[in-house]
Scaffold this active site. Structure first.
Site, PDB file in Angstrom:
ATOM      1  CB  VAL A 150      -8.414   3.713   0.103  1.00 44.62           C
ATOM      2  CG1 VAL A 150      -8.218   3.920   1.493  1.00 44.62           C
ATOM      3  CG2 VAL A 150      -9.722   2.867  -0.035  1.00 44.62           C
TER       4      VAL A 150
ATOM      5  N   PRO B 230       3.912   2.308  -7.756  1.00 48.68           N
ATOM      6  CG  PRO B 230       3.826   0.174  -8.354  1.00 48.68           C
ATOM      7  CD  PRO B 230       3.542   1.104  -7.199  1.00 48.68           C
TER       8      PRO B 230
ATOM      9  N   GLY C 240      -0.284   2.367 -10.564  1.00 47.06           N
ATOM     10  CA  GLY C 240      -1.173   2.311  -9.967  1.00 47.06           C
ATOM     11  C   GLY C 240      -2.008   3.551  -9.245  1.00 47.06           C
TER      12      GLY C 240
ATOM     13  CG  ASP D 266     -10.703  -1.403   3.798  1.00 46.55           C
ATOM     14  OD1 ASP D 266     -11.624  -0.716   4.193  1.00 46.55           O
ATOM     15  OD2 ASP D 266     -10.617  -1.398   2.626  1.00 46.55           O
TER      16      ASP D 266
END
Length: 255
Positions: free
Chosen positions: A33, A53, A56, A118
């Site tokens: 996303v 991080p 990620g 979301d």
């Protein structure tokens, strides 16, 4: 009296083209996303800071970092990351609802527009499904109700458009710039707008796409408010407003 006006239809959003060129935008997160958000921002020439991080980051975000297309902060978000007064907006795309809500609240305290992926109630604005063709951008929004439906509608709209419409729009933009030089001054503004509108309405898309530099020069050379020659007249060097008979009846007349 008796004139009808449209009734307001509540529940919508005010859809705007938000100018973030050279403005600082913070993206928190580095997954799929976030990658889409980052690309949208880079397309709009924003200065993007990504906080996440390194483990990620997905492949696309890592690519942006390696190419130095974004400023990168290799760690989790800290509240002090929002202390910079030049931040224009914050986009949050992390899989941690509690942390996301905390960031949302911090943004509200600092009056920074934010979007929490979301979570529609925690968004000052939504992202839509966008079709891009050069300067043309078309956004379809469902106000957070159905992102996939927005994508389907956007694809159907895009399929109905001529493939060269982006080129036509780019040429119209160049023509507008040149017209300001030919007819400068604020007082000429309404006349310029009316003339440009007539060009867009009376010339076909094919005409606009095939318009060349010389055609622009000739068209602007013949500029008169509210008078627009055809592309054929421009290329024949005819003055606008003059019409010639072909002599079929043994005579010719010029009006």
């Amino acid at each position: 009296m008796g004139k009808s006006f449209p009734e307001p239809q509540g529940g919508g959003s005010l859809i705007l083209a938000w100018q973030v060129k050279h403005r600082k935008v913070v993206v928190i997160g580095g997954g799929e996303v976030a990658a889409g958000r980052i690309l949208n921002l880079l397309n709009a020439d924003a200065k993007v800071t990504v906080i996440s991080p390194r483990d990620g980051l997905n492949a696309e975000v890592a690519h942006r970092v390696e190419r130095m297309q974004v400023q990168y902060v290799d760690r989790k978000f800290l509240s002090t990351d929002l202390d910079d007064p030049s931040i224009s907006m914050v986009l949050v795309a992390i899989d941690d609802p509690e942390a996301s809500t905390e960031i949302w609240q911090l943004c509200k305290e600092r009056r920074i527009p934010a979007n929490i992926a979301d979570v529609p109630p925690e968004c000052d604005f939504y992202f839509g499904s966008v079709h891009r063709d050069g300067p043309l951008q078309i956004m379809v929004s469902t106000n957070g109700n159905g992102p996939k439906m927005a994508n389907i509608v956007r694809r159907r709209i895009a399929k109905s458009l001529p493939p060269n419409i982006g080129d036509a729009i780019a040429k119209v933009g160049e023509l507008r710039k040149r017209l300001r030089v030919v007819a400068p001054g604020n007082g000429e503004g309404p006349k310029r707008m009316q003339w440009m509108s007539k060009v867009c309405v009376e010339w076909s898309l094919e005409d606009l796409c095939s318009m060349e530099e010389q055609d622009m020069d000739e068209l602007l050379h013949s500029y008169r408010p509210n008078v627009v020659p055809t592309l054929e007249q421009v290329r024949r060097g005819e003055e606008p407003g003059k019409f010639e008979f072909d002599g079929s009846f043994g005579w010719a007349c010029v009006i």
